[in-house]
Write an enzyme that holds these catalytic residues in place. Sequence first.
Site, PDB file in Angstrom:
ATOM      1  CD  GLU A  17      -3.075   0.803   2.145  1.00 12.15           C
ATOM      2  OE1 GLU A  17      -3.661  -0.275   1.920  1.00 12.15           O
ATOM      3  OE2 GLU A  17      -3.424   1.611   3.002  1.00 12.15           O
ATOM      4  CG  HIS A 158     -15.463   0.791  12.199  1.00  8.20           C
ATOM      5  ND1 HIS A 158     -16.159   1.849  12.731  1.00  8.20           N
ATOM      6  CD2 HIS A 158     -14.567   1.320  11.343  1.00  8.20           C
ATOM      7  CE1 HIS A 158     -15.705   2.978  12.182  1.00  8.20           C
ATOM      8  NE2 HIS A 158     -14.742   2.681  11.333  1.00  8.20           N
TER       9      HIS A 158
HETATM   10  P1  FAD Z   1     -18.388   1.473   6.685  1.00  9.27           P
HETATM   11  O1  FAD Z   1     -18.363   0.144   6.012  1.00  9.27           O
HETATM   12  O2  FAD Z   1     -19.421   2.442   6.264  1.00  9.27           O
HETATM   13  O3  FAD Z   1     -18.487   1.220   8.264  1.00  9.27           O
HETATM   14  C1  FAD Z   1     -18.238   2.297   9.161  1.00  9.27           C
HETATM   15  C2  FAD Z   1     -19.037   2.085  10.448  1.00  9.27           C
HETATM   16  O4  FAD Z   1     -20.420   2.203  10.164  1.00  9.27           O
HETATM   17  C3  FAD Z   1     -18.849   0.696  11.062  1.00  9.27           C
HETATM   18  O5  FAD Z   1     -18.849   0.841  12.452  1.00  9.27           O
HETATM   19  C4  FAD Z   1     -20.078  -0.067  10.604  1.00  9.27           C
HETATM   20  O6  FAD Z   1     -20.437  -1.125  11.507  1.00  9.27           O
HETATM   21  C5  FAD Z   1     -21.109   1.044  10.603  1.00  9.27           C
HETATM   22  N1  FAD Z   1     -22.210   0.795   9.666  1.00  9.27           N
HETATM   23  C6  FAD Z   1     -22.108   0.393   8.386  1.00  9.27           C
HETATM   24  N2  FAD Z   1     -23.337   0.267   7.850  1.00  9.27           N
HETATM   25  C7  FAD Z   1     -24.228   0.607   8.808  1.00  9.27           C
HETATM   26  C8  FAD Z   1     -25.646   0.693   8.858  1.00  9.27           C
HETATM   27  N3  FAD Z   1     -26.404   0.378   7.803  1.00  9.27           N
HETATM   28  N4  FAD Z   1     -26.224   1.109  10.031  1.00  9.27           N
HETATM   29  C9  FAD Z   1     -25.456   1.444  11.104  1.00  9.27           C
HETATM   30  N5  FAD Z   1     -24.102   1.364  11.102  1.00  9.27           N
HETATM   31  C10 FAD Z   1     -23.508   0.965   9.969  1.00  9.27           C
HETATM   32  N6  FAD Z   1      -9.483   5.891   5.113  1.00  9.27           N
HETATM   33  C11 FAD Z   1      -9.215   6.896   4.246  1.00  9.27           C
HETATM   34  O7  FAD Z   1      -9.566   8.067   4.497  1.00  9.27           O
HETATM   35  N7  FAD Z   1      -8.540   6.656   3.078  1.00  9.27           N
HETATM   36  C12 FAD Z   1      -8.124   5.399   2.722  1.00  9.27           C
HETATM   37  O8  FAD Z   1      -7.524   5.219   1.653  1.00  9.27           O
HETATM   38  C13 FAD Z   1      -8.399   4.312   3.610  1.00  9.27           C
HETATM   39  N8  FAD Z   1      -8.037   3.048   3.317  1.00  9.27           N
HETATM   40  C14 FAD Z   1      -8.383   2.017   4.165  1.00  9.27           C
HETATM   41  C15 FAD Z   1      -8.047   0.689   3.800  1.00  9.27           C
HETATM   42  C16 FAD Z   1      -8.376  -0.365   4.648  1.00  9.27           C
HETATM   43  C17 FAD Z   1      -8.027  -1.782   4.236  1.00  9.27           C
HETATM   44  C18 FAD Z   1      -9.021  -0.114   5.883  1.00  9.27           C
HETATM   45  C19 FAD Z   1      -9.349  -1.253   6.828  1.00  9.27           C
HETATM   46  C20 FAD Z   1      -9.363   1.181   6.245  1.00  9.27           C
HETATM   47  C21 FAD Z   1      -9.057   2.256   5.395  1.00  9.27           C
HETATM   48  N9  FAD Z   1      -9.406   3.584   5.708  1.00  9.27           N
HETATM   49  C22 FAD Z   1      -9.101   4.609   4.831  1.00  9.27           C
HETATM   50  C23 FAD Z   1     -10.071   3.899   6.983  1.00  9.27           C
HETATM   51  C24 FAD Z   1     -11.622   3.890   6.849  1.00  9.27           C
HETATM   52  O9  FAD Z   1     -12.018   4.945   6.016  1.00  9.27           O
HETATM   53  C25 FAD Z   1     -12.194   4.055   8.264  1.00  9.27           C
HETATM   54  O10 FAD Z   1     -11.940   2.912   9.034  1.00  9.27           O
HETATM   55  C26 FAD Z   1     -13.661   4.467   8.340  1.00  9.27           C
HETATM   56  O11 FAD Z   1     -13.922   4.839   9.703  1.00  9.27           O
HETATM   57  C27 FAD Z   1     -14.662   3.368   7.989  1.00  9.27           C
HETATM   58  O12 FAD Z   1     -14.675   3.129   6.650  1.00  9.27           O
HETATM   59  P2  FAD Z   1     -15.503   1.841   6.062  1.00  9.27           P
HETATM   60  O13 FAD Z   1     -15.411   1.923   4.608  1.00  9.27           O
HETATM   61  O14 FAD Z   1     -15.062   0.607   6.744  1.00  9.27           O
HETATM   62  O15 FAD Z   1     -16.982   2.249   6.565  1.00  9.27           O
END
Ligand code: FAD
Length: 298
Positions: A17, A158
């Site tokens: 990455e 998370h």
């Molecule tokens: P989601 O999948 O939306 O989940 C976030 C939270 O919302 C979780 O607690 C989940 O349980 C909850 N949730 C989801 N759906 C619902 C629903 N329907 N109702 C209620 N709660 C719900 N960040 C950056 O800014 N740039 C990057 O390039 C980046 N790369 C990453 C790469 C990896 C492999 C990982 C693991 C993380 C990365 N992150 C990055 C960090 C990420 O953006 C954060 O962890 C962020 O807080 C959550 O993103 P997510 O896409 O997992 O969110």
Amino acid sequence: MKISELLSSKGPSISFEVFPPKRSDPALFAEEEHAMAKTKAVISEIAALKPSFISVTYGAAGGTTGANTCEIARHVLGCGVPALAHLTCIGSSRDKIADELKSFREAGIENILCLRGDYPPGTDASMRAGDFRHALDLVKVLRPSTFCLGGACYPERHPECEHIADDIEHLKAKVDAGLDFLTTQMFFDNSVYYNYLSRLRSNGIMVPVVAGIMPVTNGKQISRICKLSGTTLPPRFRAIVDRFGEDPAAMMSAGVAYATEQIVDLFANGVNHVHVYTMNKPDLSRMIMRNLESIVAR
Ligand code: FAD
């Protein structure tokens, strides 16, 4: 090449990455060009190690690196390595996401990691702005396309979600909306990953789950990062940080040795692909690849 095809090939394989330079004030164009050239040189070195793909992070939506993600991913492709462009949606609009997709397509990018992103400092879910609430909403917008789509998952849940069962339920909805694979948050105890994988499978989440491994080279930063991300530092690793954390060279050797041991154990237990958070560090990427020389397929 699509990551889904790579993940179904024999392996074992390693990906890395990287992050793009920040976008600065347009008035500082020369500085920005300099930072971009430096980052590209570093990425060329990492690409020369022939990882199976390189992922490129994306700043918080409306933030500082967005357009640079596309340019750096295009550079990765130019080095002959498949690219995975991250894309965050919180605070963004459907129009902005459509523009990003257009740029990705024009650059020849085939793979997108669909992310919500973290809330900008001082804001939270109740203050959010923009057209998206969860990564799920982004997947729904992107899925009709032919991009190969990945998403993030959290073996130790998370940090915003109180119960892992709820987090897995949310993850299932995200996968069912059209994800092709998942990549995990870093973890330092492989049994955490094995248990999580078995829970995902028993909840009907059957896509490949790429294990994310972070070689720790900075003893001072790691406790803070783990606290923020909810990642546990096992006592065996904590002892390493306590003993070598103040000595950068020793910490680098110990961090690489620990990460290598984790990766070998994952491969030995049937995991086909590991994503390594070496970020923009060619030396670190080289050390990891050298340790796995006769193991990793290239
Ligand atoms: P989601 O999948 O939306 O989940 C976030 C939270 O919302 C979780 O607690 C989940 O349980 C909850 N949730 C989801 N759906 C619902 C629903 N329907 N109702 C209620 N709660 C719900 N960040 C950056 O800014 N740039 C990057 O390039 C980046 N790369 C990453 C790469 C990896 C492999 C990982 C693991 C993380 C990365 N992150 C990055 C960090 C990420 O953006 C954060 O962890 C962020 O807080 C959550 O993103 P997510 O896409 O997992 O969110």
